[in-house]
Each structure stands twice: as structure tokens, then as C-alpha cells.
Design a protein around this motif. Structure first.
Motif, PDB file in Angstrom:
ATOM      1  N   GLU A 384      72.550  24.317  46.463  1.00  0.00           N
ATOM      2  CA  GLU A 384      72.222  23.262  47.427  1.00  0.00           C
ATOM      3  C   GLU A 384      71.542  23.842  48.671  1.00  0.00           C
ATOM      4  OE1 GLU A 384      74.302  19.697  50.032  1.00  0.00           O
ATOM      5  OE2 GLU A 384      75.555  21.078  48.890  1.00  0.00           O
ATOM      6  N   ALA A 385      71.951  25.050  49.059  1.00  0.00           N
ATOM      7  CA  ALA A 385      71.402  25.671  50.269  1.00  0.00           C
ATOM      8  C   ALA A 385      70.106  26.423  50.012  1.00  0.00           C
ATOM      9  CB  ALA A 385      72.441  26.606  50.876  1.00  0.00           C
ATOM     10  N   GLY A 386      69.663  26.463  48.764  1.00  0.00           N
ATOM     11  CA  GLY A 386      68.418  27.152  48.462  1.00  0.00           C
ATOM     12  C   GLY A 386      68.567  28.621  48.157  1.00  0.00           C
ATOM     13  N   ARG A 387      69.786  29.074  47.898  1.00  0.00           N
ATOM     14  CA  ARG A 387      70.031  30.487  47.591  1.00  0.00           C
ATOM     15  C   ARG A 387      70.301  30.715  46.101  1.00  0.00           C
ATOM     16  NH1 ARG A 387      73.410  29.592  52.097  1.00  0.00           N
ATOM     17  NH2 ARG A 387      75.232  29.598  50.719  1.00  0.00           N
ATOM     18  N   GLY A 388      70.142  29.662  45.297  1.00  0.00           N
ATOM     19  CA  GLY A 388      70.499  29.769  43.889  1.00  0.00           C
ATOM     20  C   GLY A 388      69.446  30.454  43.040  1.00  0.00           C
ATOM     21  N   ARG A 389      69.882  30.929  41.875  1.00  0.00           N
ATOM     22  CA  ARG A 389      68.998  31.513  40.865  1.00  0.00           C
ATOM     23  C   ARG A 389      69.145  30.698  39.586  1.00  0.00           C
ATOM     24  NH1 ARG A 389      68.665  37.581  41.579  1.00  0.00           N
ATOM     25  NH2 ARG A 389      69.412  38.031  43.679  1.00  0.00           N
ATOM     26  N   MET A 390      68.144  30.790  38.732  1.00  0.00           N
ATOM     27  CA  MET A 390      68.219  30.079  37.464  1.00  0.00           C
ATOM     28  C   MET A 390      69.415  30.551  36.635  1.00  0.00           C
ATOM     29  SD  MET A 390      66.055  27.688  37.173  1.00  0.00           S
ATOM     30  CE  MET A 390      64.536  27.077  37.928  1.00  0.00           C
ATOM     31  N   SER A 391      69.755  31.827  36.754  1.00  0.00           N
ATOM     32  CA  SER A 391      70.887  32.362  35.992  1.00  0.00           C
ATOM     33  C   SER A 391      72.206  31.745  36.438  1.00  0.00           C
ATOM     34  CB  SER A 391      70.953  33.882  36.136  1.00  0.00           C
ATOM     35  OG  SER A 391      71.073  34.256  37.500  1.00  0.00           O
ATOM     36  N   ASP A 392      72.238  31.184  37.672  1.00  0.00           N
ATOM     37  CA  ASP A 392      73.465  30.549  38.152  1.00  0.00           C
ATOM     38  C   ASP A 392      73.834  29.314  37.325  1.00  0.00           C
ATOM     39  OD1 ASP A 392      73.689  32.412  40.156  1.00  0.00           O
ATOM     40  OD2 ASP A 392      72.824  31.137  41.715  1.00  0.00           O
ATOM     41  N   ARG A 427      69.558  18.037  34.805  1.00  0.00           N
ATOM     42  CA  ARG A 427      69.380  19.483  34.935  1.00  0.00           C
ATOM     43  C   ARG A 427      68.095  19.811  35.709  1.00  0.00           C
ATOM     44  NH1 ARG A 427      71.587  23.946  32.054  1.00  0.00           N
ATOM     45  NH2 ARG A 427      70.344  25.816  32.355  1.00  0.00           N
ATOM     46  N   ALA A 428      67.061  19.010  35.516  1.00  0.00           N
ATOM     47  CA  ALA A 428      65.796  19.261  36.211  1.00  0.00           C
ATOM     48  C   ALA A 428      65.978  19.229  37.723  1.00  0.00           C
ATOM     49  CB  ALA A 428      64.749  18.237  35.784  1.00  0.00           C
ATOM     50  N   GLU A 429      66.927  18.439  38.191  1.00  0.00           N
ATOM     51  CA  GLU A 429      67.156  18.354  39.635  1.00  0.00           C
ATOM     52  C   GLU A 429      67.776  19.653  40.160  1.00  0.00           C
ATOM     53  OE1 GLU A 429      69.549  15.261  42.422  1.00  0.00           O
ATOM     54  OE2 GLU A 429      68.057  14.420  41.049  1.00  0.00           O
ATOM     55  N   TYR A 430      68.658  20.256  39.371  1.00  0.00           N
ATOM     56  CA  TYR A 430      69.192  21.566  39.747  1.00  0.00           C
ATOM     57  C   TYR A 430      68.061  22.602  39.812  1.00  0.00           C
ATOM     58  CZ  TYR A 430      74.075  20.059  39.030  1.00  0.00           C
ATOM     59  OH  TYR A 430      75.292  19.446  39.136  1.00  0.00           O
ATOM     60  N   GLU A 431      67.221  22.592  38.797  1.00  0.00           N
ATOM     61  CA  GLU A 431      66.108  23.553  38.767  1.00  0.00           C
ATOM     62  C   GLU A 431      65.150  23.322  39.930  1.00  0.00           C
ATOM     63  OE1 GLU A 431      64.468  22.942  34.921  1.00  0.00           O
ATOM     64  OE2 GLU A 431      66.119  23.961  33.853  1.00  0.00           O
ATOM     65  N   GLU A 432      64.980  22.069  40.301  1.00  0.00           N
ATOM     66  CA  GLU A 432      64.115  21.743  41.430  1.00  0.00           C
ATOM     67  C   GLU A 432      64.670  22.329  42.729  1.00  0.00           C
ATOM     68  OE1 GLU A 432      61.799  17.716  42.960  1.00  0.00           O
ATOM     69  OE2 GLU A 432      63.760  17.561  42.009  1.00  0.00           O
ATOM     70  N   HIS A 433      65.992  22.282  42.884  1.00  0.00           N
ATOM     71  CA  HIS A 433      66.623  22.892  44.056  1.00  0.00           C
ATOM     72  C   HIS A 433      66.354  24.395  44.104  1.00  0.00           C
ATOM     73  CE1 HIS A 433      68.797  19.123  44.604  1.00  0.00           C
ATOM     74  NE2 HIS A 433      69.391  19.612  45.673  1.00  0.00           N
ATOM     75  N   ILE A 434      66.434  25.029  42.928  1.00  0.00           N
ATOM     76  CA  ILE A 434      66.278  26.485  42.885  1.00  0.00           C
ATOM     77  C   ILE A 434      64.822  26.871  43.154  1.00  0.00           C
ATOM     78  CG2 ILE A 434      66.456  28.515  41.396  1.00  0.00           C
ATOM     79  CD1 ILE A 434      68.822  27.055  39.984  1.00  0.00           C
ATOM     80  N   ARG A 435      63.911  26.193  42.503  1.00  0.00           N
ATOM     81  CA  ARG A 435      62.498  26.523  42.699  1.00  0.00           C
ATOM     82  C   ARG A 435      62.029  26.183  44.119  1.00  0.00           C
ATOM     83  NH1 ARG A 435      61.903  24.061  37.383  1.00  0.00           N
ATOM     84  NH2 ARG A 435      61.697  25.710  35.815  1.00  0.00           N
ATOM     85  N   GLY A 436      62.531  25.087  44.634  1.00  0.00           N
ATOM     86  CA  GLY A 436      62.114  24.664  45.963  1.00  0.00           C
ATOM     87  C   GLY A 436      62.903  25.291  47.086  1.00  0.00           C
TER      88      GLY A 436
END
Length: 459
Positions: A384-392, A427-436
Motif C-alpha cells: 500500500e505504501a509503495g514499497r512492495g515487490r512482485m515476489s511479495d 490481483r491486477a490492483e495489487y500489481e498496479e500498486h507495486i508498479r506504481g
């Protein structure tokens, strides 16, 4: 509170051929919530109060159990276990005290049916408890109420006092030979005490933690004696069944999920409240009679039974809201807590908040729940804070799998449900958080979207 003025188990057509949404409702428990002093014995008696008890006392205890079983009444607290069958499990002739415990520790996020019911119509519960105790041959009953609800606690105490004064509680009730005392106990505000065995431990004065089963409460429950634990709405529905008949009850709902129930509609809707209707009504119908989503917005996702049930989407608007229909859609009816979220809601944020709740309320008894809920929160907060990775995402999925079905009680299942279902639908919304690198639903956290090439983001 939102109630309807008439009882009816099936839809009825208007002169023009259209079906009035209000005709789909079936107010029984909520039929007189809007009357002045609805909570008093005087008002309750004007609405056939304690007539079901008189009919029950004219039957043998075993016949009452069979009657409730034949009615098809299922537990209204979550799992939907047949109420009469649960009563039937109590061993007879064992020379032990039998106990009835009513679970009024309503604390599932989104659930708000038992507390309004007790606040507006507490005598329906008291009458149901007397009938249940006659059936299971119990002389002592307890109500475990969520302690923060002080106004409800006061009204329930007053209802019990009125019942004693009128001869519905105490010695030789209505000349039947039944002796019954009721104790109202205020809990200390722990979500885990909604789990029936943790509730029993708390009621006995110990720390509220789930017990290993077997033995089950029907064999060794409160004080190691046979005990029935039922939800408020389950017990409060019994008097109407005895008074109006099992055929009347089965005329509503579906074959496997008969009867009426309270649906708690909340969230981004125009008319939140309690809607009492036959089982099998759809969210589309409930939204039609409540004014729909808030103006200018559309439904994005919703829970059929509180946050511990897998979320559903707009594609599930016509799913019958009964145990079989919701189960076939991949979720659970649970407590019928219909939380509706519109397109402005961030799924990641909602799941994170729910996960924080479960981490806070975990009793810590088992490792999967104690550690799993903690690490879910850490990973979701990072995303949520923008520190995530796809592996998370794989880590979150693995932790949720460790929680689901492997925790000591169902709290782990409840914590995993919003994670699994949000991955399935969003799931796409999670990926959007990570990429963005942040939440696109909050301008204060959104960052430049052009930079999506960081190796740690795609790891």
C-alpha cells in the motif's frame, strides 16, 4: 433501522405486473422495532409474545426438538448448522446439569444484526431461551453480551427482570414444572470470544482462547457439562416458529435454507440498515429497495457475511443470499453482513485494514495465526505504501494458505478469506500498486507512473 410494514415470504406483483421491492421483505423479528417502547414486555405481549412458549410447554421436550429440526431453522451466527440438530446432540439421562449459552458477542466487521435486535426486541430472545431450555432440559442459561454495548446490556437486564416478574422465568414457569434462571454476562471486548469454546472459557473466568475439540460443547461445554451455544438470532427465531408453525416458516426461503433472516446492509449504499427477508433474496433486490449505491457511483465489491467471508463482485449481484447459493459462488453467507464498496475504494487498503484487525484480535494460541496475521499486515502495508515487490504477492499467498484450515480455530480462515478472494478478483490492483509505487486511489500517495523498470519491483 430499516424495516418493512408487512409479512410475506414471496414476491407479489403490483397491478401493472411489476414486483414491489418492499413485498420481498418478511419482517418478523423486526416487525415492531419502530413502535414506541418496543423493548418492553407490554409491547411484546401485544404482538403474540410468549404464545410460542405456551405451545412449546404443551409439548414434550423431545417433540420441541423434533419440531425445530423439522422447521429447517439453521444457525444464524455464521456456519448455518441446523439448530434442532445441535439441540439433539445434548445427551439425556446423564445426571449432569445442561446449559444454554447465547452468543451475543457480535464483533465480526460489518455485522450489526444481533445488537439492534436485542436493543429493540429483547423479549424475543428471552422467550426463545426458555423454549430452548425446555427442549434440552436445562435450568440455567447465559447470555454472553459484548461489553461495550452498555445500552443493550441495560435493556436486556430489564427484559430479564420483567420476565421474572411476570412468571416467565424462575420457578415452575407457567405451571410446567420448568425452573430456569438466566444470567446476562458482559464480555470484555475480545473478537476471539465470538468463537464458541473461547466464549465458554471467558464465561468461566479464564482467558478467552479456543479449546481443542473433541470433546465438543454438547458433551463437555460450560463447566465440563453438556452445553448448547446458539447465536442470538437463531434463538430469537424459535418463538415465531412454535407460534405460527413450521409450515409457515418453510413457506419462506428455499428448501435447504428455509425461513426469514436479518440482512445487515452497510457501506456505500443510499439506505443502510437491517432488512429482514426470506433467505434467497439477492443483493440486487436489496439494493433496489434501499435506494442503490450512493448517487453517481457503482458497486465494486462486497462481502456476503462480514470480512471473514470471501469478497464478491458486481458479477454476483443476482446470487441467492442463502447458504447454498453463496457457497456455490465461492463465499459464505456467514452473518449476512452485506458490506458494499464502490469504485472509489482501494481493495488493497480494505484488505490491509481487515488484516490489521485480525492480527490485533488473534489470541496468539497457535503459531499460524499469531505469526501469519502479523506478516500479512507487514507485507500488505508495504504494498500500500509503495514499497512492495512482485515476489511479495507469492509470500502473501503462501502465508494465507498457511492460515487457511491450519489454525487452531476459524480466525485463521477468516483472515485468509479476504486475501484469497481479493487476489482472485483484483490481483491486477495489487500489481498496479507495486508498479506504481503507491496507491492510485490516494493522490497523496501516488507517484510517477512512468518509472516501472526498477528491478526490485519486478523481482
Amino acid at each position: 433501522m430499516t424495516v418493512a410494514p408487512e409479512i410475506g415470504g414471496t414476491s407479489q406483483a403490483e397491478p401493472g405486473g411489476e414486483t414491489s421491492p418492499q413485498k420481498l421483505l418478511a419482517p418478523v423479528l423486526s416487525a415492531f422495532w419502530d413502535e414506541p417502547r418496543s423493548w418492553t414486555l407490554e409491547t411484546y405481549l401485544r404482538h403474540d409474545g410468549y404464545e410460542g412458549l405456551r405451545k412449546a410447554l404443551a409439548m414434550s421436550p423431545d417433540d420441541v426438538i423434533a419440531y425445530v429440526k423439522d422447521s429447517g431453522l439453521r444457525g444464524r451466527g455464521g456456519a448455518g448448522f441446523p439448530t434442532g440438530m445441535k439441540w439433539q446432540f445434548i445427551p439425556q439421562g446423564d445426571n449432569k446439569p445442561h446449559y444454554l449459552v447465547v452468543n451475543a458477542d457480535e464483533s465480526e466487521p460489518g455485522t450489526c444484526k444481533d445488537i439492534p435486535l436485542l436493543f429493540a426486541n429483547p423479549h424475543s430472545l428471552v422467550e426463545g431461551m426458555i423454549i430452548a431450555c425446555w427442549a434440552i432440559r436445562s435450568e440455567r442459561a447465559f447470555v454472553y453480551l459484548r461489553g461495550e454495548t452498555v445500552p443493550v446490556l441495560r435493556r436486556l437486564h430489564e427484559a430479564v427482570r420483567e420476565a421474572y416478574a411476570a412468571g416467565y422465568l424462575g420457578r415452575d414457569i407457567l405451571g410446567s414444572g420448568l425452573n430456569l434462571d438466566v444470567t446476562v454476562h458482559a464480555g470484555a471486548g475480545a473478537y476471539i470470544c465470538g468463537e464458541e469454546t473461547a466464549l465458554l472459557d471467558s464465561l468461566e473466568g479464564r482467558r478467552g482462547q479456543p479449546r481443542l475439540r473433541p470433546p465438543f460443547p454438547a458433551v463437555e461445554g460450560l463447566y465440563a457439562c453438556p452445553t448448547v451455544v446458539n447465536n442470538v438470532e437463531s434463538i430469537a427465531s424459535v418463538p415465531a416458529i412454535l407460534n405460527k408453525g413450521k409450515k409457515w416458516f418453510r413457506s419462506m426461503g428455499s428448501e435447504k435454507s428455509p425461513g426469514f433472516t436479518l440482512y445487515s446492509l452497510s457501506g456505500h449504499v443510499a439506505g443502510p440498515g437491517q432488512y429482514e427477508a426470506p433467505l434467497g433474496i439477492t443483493l440486487r433486490q436489496l439494493l433496489a429497495m434501499s435506494g442503490g449505491m450512493r448517487p453517481g457511483h457503482r458497486l465494486k465489491f462486497w462481502t456476503p457475511g462480514g470480512s471473514s467471508t470471501p469478497i464478491l463482485t458486481e458479477a454476483h449481484l443476482d446470487v441467492p443470499l442463502d447458504y447454498e447459493g453463496v457457497g456455490a459462488a465461492g463465499s459464505m453467507l456467514g452473518t449476512k453482513a452485506l458490506q458494499c464498496f464502490d469504485e472509489t475504494t482501494c481493495v488493497v487498503r480494505a484488505v490491509t485494514r481487515w488484516s490489521e484487525f485480525y492480527a490485533h484480535e488473534s489470541c496468539g494460541k497457535c503459531t499460524p495465526c499469531r505469526e501469519g496475521t502479523y506478516w500479512l499486515v507487514q507485507l500488505l502495508r508495504d504494498i500500500e505504501a509503495g514499497r512492495g515487490r512482485m515476489s511479495d504477492l507469492d509470500k502473501i499467498d503462501d502465508i494465507a494458505d498457511t492460515l487457511n484450515g491450519k489454525s487452531f480455530c476459524a480466525l485463521g480462515d477468516g483472515a485468509a478469506a479476504p486475501v484469497f478472494s481479493s487476489f482472485q478478483h483484483f490481483r491486477a490492483e495489487y500489481e498496479e500498486h507495486i508498479r506504481g509505487r503507491g496507491c492510485p486511489f490516494d493522490p497523496a500517495k501516488s507517484t510517477v507512473w512512468a518509472d516501472q523498470s526498477h528491478p526490485e519491483v519486478h523481482a
